[in-house]
Motif scaffolding. Structure first.
Motif, mmCIF file in Angstrom:
data_model
loop_
_atom_site.group_PDB
_atom_site.id
_atom_site.type_symbol
_atom_site.label_atom_id
_atom_site.label_comp_id
_atom_site.label_asym_id
_atom_site.label_seq_id
_atom_site.Cartn_x
_atom_site.Cartn_y
_atom_site.Cartn_z
ATOM 1 N N GLN A 84 0.834 -1.203 0.000
ATOM 2 C CA GLN A 84 0.000 0.000 0.000
ATOM 3 C C GLN A 84 0.869 1.253 0.000
ATOM 4 O O GLN A 84 0.577 2.231 -0.705
ATOM 5 C CB GLN A 84 -0.926 -0.026 1.212
ATOM 6 C CG GLN A 84 -2.106 0.920 1.134
ATOM 7 C CD GLN A 84 -3.053 0.739 2.302
ATOM 8 O OE1 GLN A 84 -2.631 0.611 3.449
ATOM 9 N NE2 GLN A 84 -4.346 0.726 2.015
ATOM 10 N N ALA A 85 1.937 1.258 0.801
ATOM 11 C CA ALA A 85 2.848 2.407 0.817
ATOM 12 C C ALA A 85 3.541 2.564 -0.532
ATOM 13 O O ALA A 85 3.727 3.693 -1.021
ATOM 14 C CB ALA A 85 3.878 2.225 1.928
ATOM 15 N N GLU A 86 3.910 1.460 -1.149
ATOM 16 C CA GLU A 86 4.521 1.528 -2.486
ATOM 17 C C GLU A 86 3.541 2.122 -3.503
ATOM 18 O O GLU A 86 3.911 2.983 -4.312
ATOM 19 C CB GLU A 86 4.930 0.131 -2.929
ATOM 20 C CG GLU A 86 5.464 0.080 -4.350
ATOM 21 C CD GLU A 86 5.400 -1.304 -4.953
ATOM 22 O OE1 GLU A 86 5.339 -1.414 -6.194
ATOM 23 O OE2 GLU A 86 5.396 -2.289 -4.193
ATOM 24 N N THR A 87 2.284 1.682 -3.452
ATOM 25 C CA THR A 87 1.275 2.198 -4.375
ATOM 26 C C THR A 87 1.074 3.697 -4.185
ATOM 27 O O THR A 87 0.946 4.452 -5.161
ATOM 28 C CB THR A 87 -0.053 1.459 -4.165
ATOM 29 O OG1 THR A 87 0.152 0.048 -4.362
ATOM 30 C CG2 THR A 87 -1.114 1.945 -5.144
ATOM 31 N N THR A 88 1.057 4.145 -2.939
ATOM 32 C CA THR A 88 0.888 5.574 -2.661
ATOM 33 C C THR A 88 2.037 6.382 -3.238
ATOM 34 O O THR A 88 1.824 7.452 -3.843
ATOM 35 C CB THR A 88 0.780 5.806 -1.145
ATOM 36 O OG1 THR A 88 -0.336 5.073 -0.628
ATOM 37 C CG2 THR A 88 0.602 7.284 -0.834
ATOM 38 N N LEU A 89 3.254 5.919 -3.076
ATOM 39 C CA LEU A 89 4.409 6.641 -3.611
ATOM 40 C C LEU A 89 4.371 6.689 -5.139
ATOM 41 O O LEU A 89 4.667 7.729 -5.746
ATOM 42 C CB LEU A 89 5.695 5.965 -3.140
ATOM 43 C CG LEU A 89 6.070 6.167 -1.661
ATOM 44 C CD1 LEU A 89 7.296 5.344 -1.303
ATOM 45 C CD2 LEU A 89 6.321 7.641 -1.365
ATOM 46 N N ARG A 90 4.015 5.586 -5.749
ATOM 47 C CA ARG A 90 3.931 5.572 -7.218
ATOM 48 C C ARG A 90 2.815 6.484 -7.717
ATOM 49 O O ARG A 90 2.946 7.130 -8.762
ATOM 50 C CB ARG A 90 3.706 4.143 -7.706
ATOM 51 C CG ARG A 90 4.891 3.211 -7.459
ATOM 52 C CD ARG A 90 4.581 1.815 -7.931
ATOM 53 N NE ARG A 90 4.262 1.807 -9.358
ATOM 54 C CZ ARG A 90 3.643 0.802 -9.967
ATOM 55 N NH1 ARG A 90 3.258 -0.256 -9.276
ATOM 56 N NH2 ARG A 90 3.401 0.863 -11.257
ATOM 57 N N GLN A 91 1.733 6.555 -6.974
ATOM 58 C CA GLN A 91 0.649 7.454 -7.363
ATOM 59 C C GLN A 91 1.080 8.911 -7.229
ATOM 60 O O GLN A 91 0.801 9.739 -8.104
ATOM 61 C CB GLN A 91 -0.578 7.185 -6.497
ATOM 62 C CG GLN A 91 -1.780 8.069 -6.852
ATOM 63 C CD GLN A 91 -2.953 7.847 -5.921
ATOM 64 O OE1 GLN A 91 -2.882 7.052 -4.990
ATOM 65 N NE2 GLN A 91 -4.039 8.564 -6.161
ATOM 66 N N LEU A 92 1.761 9.251 -6.144
ATOM 67 C CA LEU A 92 2.214 10.626 -5.949
ATOM 68 C C LEU A 92 3.186 11.048 -7.038
ATOM 69 O O LEU A 92 3.152 12.198 -7.510
ATOM 70 C CB LEU A 92 2.861 10.768 -4.569
ATOM 71 C CG LEU A 92 1.916 10.741 -3.367
ATOM 72 C CD1 LEU A 92 2.721 10.700 -2.072
ATOM 73 C CD2 LEU A 92 1.010 11.966 -3.372
ATOM 74 N N SER A 93 4.057 10.139 -7.447
ATOM 75 C CA SER A 93 5.062 10.479 -8.453
ATOM 76 C C SER A 93 4.529 10.406 -9.875
ATOM 77 O O SER A 93 5.267 10.668 -10.829
ATOM 78 C CB SER A 93 6.270 9.543 -8.313
ATOM 79 O OG SER A 93 5.882 8.199 -8.522
ATOM 80 N N GLY A 94 3.253 10.034 -10.047
ATOM 81 C CA GLY A 94 2.668 9.977 -11.378
ATOM 82 C C GLY A 94 3.107 8.783 -12.182
ATOM 83 O O GLY A 94 2.972 8.790 -13.412
ATOM 84 N N GLU A 95 3.606 7.728 -11.529
ATOM 85 C CA GLU A 95 4.074 6.548 -12.246
ATOM 86 C C GLU A 95 3.065 5.410 -12.239
ATOM 87 O O GLU A 95 3.275 4.391 -12.900
ATOM 88 C CB GLU A 95 5.385 6.037 -11.631
ATOM 89 C CG GLU A 95 6.556 7.008 -11.780
ATOM 90 C CD GLU A 95 7.822 6.458 -11.168
ATOM 91 O OE1 GLU A 95 7.733 5.404 -10.505
ATOM 92 O OE2 GLU A 95 8.892 7.068 -11.348
ATOM 93 N N LEU A 96 1.982 5.559 -11.500
ATOM 94 C CA LEU A 96 1.018 4.472 -11.402
ATOM 95 C C LEU A 96 0.325 4.240 -12.740
ATOM 96 O O LEU A 96 0.067 3.107 -13.146
ATOM 97 C CB LEU A 96 -0.017 4.789 -10.313
ATOM 98 C CG LEU A 96 -0.857 3.621 -9.817
ATOM 99 C CD1 LEU A 96 0.030 2.522 -9.251
ATOM 100 C CD2 LEU A 96 -1.846 4.084 -8.766
#
Length: 479
Positions: free
Chosen positions: A459-471
């Motif tokens: 979940q923390a990994e998904t949040t970071l990827r979403q914030l950085s626009g990489e999701l």
């Protein structure tokens, strides 16, 4: 001592020893049986108590969500509206042509009197009609460049809506990812309870054997059965939690709630995320930040439109018209005649409007536009600060949850080994049922903590990827 006397003394001892051997023989045979060892296997493997269901991978779940999710579909249609609005005509750069047609009919009773005639002239039911048709063209050729500013503003609004759609897509993908791995986690918990039931059944079998040879009280067997039933009840509750997790995932995929599924992917955490890359991604790709930046541009265009309204507006007009009147109640002297008139022709001209005074409304609008620019800039700064704070917190959670995951992965091995040793010692009669039950509970807790650690780290990994626009690298095309 005579041999007969010695034999008489040894015989009772041999009889007592034989009785003890016969008494302990079942227990010794039980001790030589093959020990029952816990074999949890893969923690994320398919549970045995869950009915087979169609496999669903995370990639397939995301694809279905992008196609069917209602939030995404609504955002895509908002984007299509914004795209349709970007036209020269909507910005006022093209002429407008209107056609008008009017046809009127009248029936009149007419009475005319004149001093030159002694008798009045009377007409009853006199019919008249009028035809009026024209084509008119208006074209604003200068409005202080407002039409060009309006066009650029429409294009900026389109870009802003595209970023809003992208943000909706990324948030939906993040929600689908979390919901998918929630199903994986709940399935893993069922596996933990299934293993607990295996241990509980082994405990019941060992206790039953000890009761049969008379080295354990029946209360121990009853206690083992009570604990076994408690684990069965916990398994039933966990099956309900798994069904709820599937319903939540189906809701995000816009599928029927009762649609069954079996997750095909396990929880694998990416351990290579870097804080500097996340911060750079926020600045370059984060859709929320892009929306705030474009909001500042829209506010500037609004102010420029107010400024353009201070300039004179010059327009061209042209048209072609036809007007015909048929008057059936016209008198020529005392005679009733029908009078017909017809006019047609081409017209053109120039219209100029010069703003002189409007009650200081333009000044008010310009002041409000400047305030709106300041407000948009503040919103941009606030968004930037919020995203940086979220990134800082999310990266800290990411690091801590990776450490927790490492700790729980090591701890689960100890818990499983402890249960295996405890069960073996209980089989040999060296431990109490309470100690076995405590070891069993510790393993269940360790299994659940490991599942939570994997889920939280992902979940923390998904949040970071979403914030950085990489999701999501590119939003899907509107449908």
């Amino acid at each position: 001592m005579p041999s007969s006397t010695l034999a008489l003394k040894i015989i009772p001892v041999l009889r007592s020893f034989s009785f003890i051997v016969l008494l302990l023989a079942p227990l010794l045979a039980l001790a030589q049986q093959r020990p029952v060892k816990p074999n949890p296997g893969d923690q994320l493997a398919k549970p045995a108590t869950v009915a087979p269901a169609p496999a669903l991978s995370l990639e397939e779940a995301i694809r279905l969500g992008l196609e069917n999710n209602y939030g995404i579909r609504i955002a895509q249609r908002d984007e299509r509206i914004a795209t349709n609005n970007v036209t020269r005509g909507n910005a006022g750069q093209l002429p407008t042509v209107n056609g008008n047609f009017t046809r009127n009919y009248t029936i009149n009773n007419v009475r005319q009197e004149s001093s030159a005639r002694p008798d009045p002239s009377i007409a009853t039911g006199a019919r008249s009609n009028q035809l009026n048709t024209n084509v008119a063209l208006t074209w604003t050729v200068f409005d202080g460049l407002g039409m060009f500013i309006a066009y650029d503003r429409l294009r900026t609004l389109e870009l802003q809506q595209q970023q809003i759609t992208r943000n909706t897509v990324e948030q939906t993908v993040a929600n689908i990812t979390d919901a998918y791995f929630a199903v994986v986690r709940e399935s893993g918990r069922i596996r933990a309870f299934e293993e607990a039931l295996k241990i509980g059944q082994a405990r019941i079998d060992l206790t039953q054997a000890r009761v049969n040879v008379g080295v354990a009280a029946k209360v121990e067997l009853l206690t083992a059965q009570v604990d076994f039933n408690a684990d069965r009840a916990a398994l039933i509750q966990q099956q309900e939690a798994l069904a709820t997790a599937k319903v939540n995932l189906n809701n995000l995929l816009a599928r029927k709630p009762e649609t069954d599924l079996a997750p095909a992917d396990s929880i694998v955490v990416n351990r290579d995320l870097r804080k500097d890359a996340v911060v750079t991604g926020i600045v370059q790709r984060n859709p929320q930040l892009q929306v705030a930046r474009l909001g500042v541009d829209v506010a500037n265009y609004d102010r420029r439109l107010v400024t353009a309204s201070r300039f004179p507006q010059v327009g061209l007009t042209s048209g072609y018209g036809l007007n015909r009147n048929v008057n059936g109640a016209a008198f020529f002297g005392s005679a009733l005649v029908t009078n017909t008139g017809r006019t047609q022709g081409f017209n053109y001209g120039v219209v100029a409007t010069v703003p002189i005074f409007d009650g200081f409304n333009r000044r008010r609008l310009e002041q409000n536009a400047r305030i709106n620019i300041e407000q948009s800039q503040l919103q941009l700064e606030q968004t930037q600060l919020d995203l940086n704070s979220q990134a800082e917190q999310a990266y800290l959670q990411y690091q801590n949850r990776l450490q927790t995951l490492d700790l729980e992965e090591a701890n689960i091995q100890l818990a499983r080994q402890n249960v295996a040793i405890t069960l073996e010692r209980y089989r040999l009669g060296l431990l109490t049922p309470l100690a076995l039950r405590e070891a069993q509970r510790n393993q269940i807790d360790a299994e659940n903590r490991l599942l939570d650690a994997r889920f939280n780290a992902k979940q923390a990994e998904t949040t970071l990827r979403q914030l950085s626009g990489e999701l999501v690298q590119q939003a899907p095309q509107a449908k």
